[in-house]
Design a protein around this motif. Sequence first.
Motif, PDB file in Angstrom:
ATOM      1  N   THR A 215       0.860  -1.182   0.000  1.00  0.00           N
ATOM      2  CA  THR A 215       0.000   0.000   0.000  1.00  0.00           C
ATOM      3  C   THR A 215       0.893   1.227   0.000  1.00  0.00           C
ATOM      4  OG1 THR A 215      -1.899   1.037   1.093  1.00  0.00           O
ATOM      5  CG2 THR A 215      -0.158   0.165   2.521  1.00  0.00           C
ATOM      6  N   LEU A 216       0.290   2.409  -0.070  1.00  0.00           N
ATOM      7  CA  LEU A 216       1.079   3.630  -0.025  1.00  0.00           C
ATOM      8  C   LEU A 216       1.557   3.903   1.402  1.00  0.00           C
ATOM      9  CD1 LEU A 216      -1.069   5.939  -2.321  1.00  0.00           C
ATOM     10  CD2 LEU A 216       1.030   4.732  -2.896  1.00  0.00           C
ATOM     11  N   PRO A 217       2.800   4.350   1.557  1.00  0.00           N
ATOM     12  CA  PRO A 217       3.293   4.662   2.906  1.00  0.00           C
ATOM     13  C   PRO A 217       2.656   5.934   3.432  1.00  0.00           C
ATOM     14  CG  PRO A 217       4.897   5.348   1.267  1.00  0.00           C
ATOM     15  CD  PRO A 217       3.807   4.623   0.513  1.00  0.00           C
ATOM     16  N   GLU A 218       2.652   6.083   4.755  1.00  0.00           N
ATOM     17  CA  GLU A 218       2.228   7.345   5.358  1.00  0.00           C
ATOM     18  C   GLU A 218       3.255   8.425   5.016  1.00  0.00           C
ATOM     19  OE1 GLU A 218      -0.603   7.722   6.684  1.00  0.00           O
ATOM     20  OE2 GLU A 218      -1.196   5.615   6.919  1.00  0.00           O
ATOM     21  N   ARG A 219       2.791   9.651   4.826  1.00  0.00           N
ATOM     22  CA  ARG A 219       3.703  10.736   4.475  1.00  0.00           C
ATOM     23  C   ARG A 219       4.212  11.494   5.694  1.00  0.00           C
ATOM     24  NH1 ARG A 219      -0.274  11.980   0.194  1.00  0.00           N
ATOM     25  NH2 ARG A 219       0.561  11.450  -1.859  1.00  0.00           N
ATOM     26  N   GLY A 220       3.571  11.330   6.846  1.00  0.00           N
ATOM     27  CA  GLY A 220       4.014  12.032   8.041  1.00  0.00           C
ATOM     28  C   GLY A 220       4.022  13.540   7.829  1.00  0.00           C
ATOM     29  N   PRO A 221       5.088  14.220   8.261  1.00  0.00           N
ATOM     30  CA  PRO A 221       5.127  15.689   8.157  1.00  0.00           C
ATOM     31  C   PRO A 221       5.213  16.196   6.720  1.00  0.00           C
ATOM     32  CG  PRO A 221       7.216  14.849   8.977  1.00  0.00           C
ATOM     33  CD  PRO A 221       6.273  13.700   8.973  1.00  0.00           C
ATOM     34  N   ILE A 222       5.455  15.306   5.751  1.00  0.00           N
ATOM     35  CA  ILE A 222       5.446  15.751   4.346  1.00  0.00           C
ATOM     36  C   ILE A 222       4.072  16.285   3.989  1.00  0.00           C
ATOM     37  CG2 ILE A 222       5.678  14.983   1.947  1.00  0.00           C
ATOM     38  CD1 ILE A 222       7.705  12.916   2.920  1.00  0.00           C
ATOM     39  N   ILE A 301      12.635   8.238   2.330  1.00  0.00           N
ATOM     40  CA  ILE A 301      11.880   9.275   1.627  1.00  0.00           C
ATOM     41  C   ILE A 301      11.559   8.854   0.194  1.00  0.00           C
ATOM     42  CG2 ILE A 301      12.780  11.176   3.019  1.00  0.00           C
ATOM     43  CD1 ILE A 301      14.721  11.803   0.723  1.00  0.00           C
ATOM     44  N   PHE A 302      12.149   7.760  -0.265  1.00  0.00           N
ATOM     45  CA  PHE A 302      11.886   7.270  -1.620  1.00  0.00           C
ATOM     46  C   PHE A 302      10.973   6.037  -1.616  1.00  0.00           C
ATOM     47  CE2 PHE A 302      16.121   9.341  -1.952  1.00  0.00           C
ATOM     48  CZ  PHE A 302      15.777  10.350  -2.834  1.00  0.00           C
ATOM     49  N   THR A 303      10.360   5.745  -0.476  1.00  0.00           N
ATOM     50  CA  THR A 303       9.467   4.593  -0.399  1.00  0.00           C
ATOM     51  C   THR A 303       8.234   4.835  -1.261  1.00  0.00           C
ATOM     52  OG1 THR A 303      10.228   4.075   1.830  1.00  0.00           O
ATOM     53  CG2 THR A 303       8.148   3.095   1.121  1.00  0.00           C
ATOM     54  N   THR A 304       7.973   3.910  -2.180  1.00  0.00           N
ATOM     55  CA  THR A 304       6.856   4.017  -3.115  1.00  0.00           C
ATOM     56  C   THR A 304       5.673   3.191  -2.652  1.00  0.00           C
ATOM     57  OG1 THR A 304       8.490   4.304  -4.874  1.00  0.00           O
ATOM     58  CG2 THR A 304       6.222   3.809  -5.548  1.00  0.00           C
TER      59      THR A 304
END
Length: 441
Positions: A215-222, A301-304
């Motif tokens: 699944t898509l990773p959480e983006r957190g503070p992004i 930060i490059f986790t897709t």
Amino acid sequence: MTTPLDTTVAAKGYMSGFGNGFETEALPGALPVGRNSPQRCAYGLYAEQLSGSPFTAPRATNERSWLYRIRPTVKHWGRFTKADIGLWRTAPCHEHDTPIAPMRWSPIPMPSESVSFLEGVRTITTAGDADSRNGMAAHLYFITRSMTDECFYNGDGEMLFVPQEGALRLRTEFGIVEVSPGEIAVVPRGVKFRVELIGGPARGYLCENYGAALTLPERGPIGANCLANPRDFHTPVAAYEDVDAKTAMYVKWGGALWVTELEHSPLDVVAWHGNYAPYKYDLRRFSPVGPLLFDHADPSIFTTLTSGSETPGTANLDFVIFPDRWAVAENTFRPPWYHMNIMSEFMGLIYGAYDAKPQGFTPGGFSLHNAMLPHGPDAEAFEGASNAKLEPRKLENTMAFMFETRLPQRVTRYAAELSELQQGYVDCWKGLEKRFDPTRR
């Protein structure tokens, strides 16, 4: 009656979005309105649910689709016999004792003989235990002929295709997915499909995920944007085969390959709705973020895509890419730093060059840096990055990726005995000489 696939629907197509509930029909009115399993389905179809999660999974992780098909899957069945699984291996697989070390392989040539997808899978590493729904396996695939009168589904895990050379057409029971180098495709566990070539021979990387669905990773503070955006994922529209002809049905289950003969094609879903379906994604649509002032950020930060585990923040599997991007950090060693990591990293190169390994890591090649084994830039990359003029620089025409897991990856006998295994890989760090001088700051 036999109806060719391409006259059954007007055209191939996709729906956009990740994890959404989709609905699509190849014939008008094939989808029931307001109910999943009416007493009598339109066109004499059968209603069937395909579940990718337990029935009682929370709504956010509940995965299922309703399929309206010409025959239920119980009719796509017969007396199965064991088939030759070739060089495909499933975790746990401890068939070879390999000394601990960083490892790297040169690209393996395309085979000259005729091989379909099922005959062309070559396992490089396995991790975890497929029976416990934990871990993954990293494979290569080589294809010189399309599957004909054959279909397959994987009962052990979902399959992430990463083409490196040549394009593929995945004819699935949900519709048609075409994927080329620079794109990926995911086929969920239990989904029937056939692999066909588009043009010439094809090869690439394949990750078999035994654990939680990607699944898509959480983006957190992004925040709300960047990285992989849901709208760029594409799911196929319904397409079906009404073909009465002998078809070999292969199933991978429990680490073994089984086959039975059917009198018809099992790719006979006329309509479907739900959120459990194949999908594709163009890696060049990934929107990277990075350090804008100093320091080299973690590769996370490059986790897709990610497959979670029972430990928060620790992935069963991460799919990480290294695409085109700008390097702008000041007073910073810009390539990845030297490190030892609890995660284990299987890495491949789709095209271009990878900045931390300018020599010896070429498109089609791959490497393994296992858990708690040291790695980092080779001597040439270290010298170059240590002395480079730190001006904005764009890394272009490059696409590397990583299958990263919390579990150690065990190398298969096939991989350990390949002539393409670079026996002198560790020598790439020999040029890192002692530089310490306590008299010179």
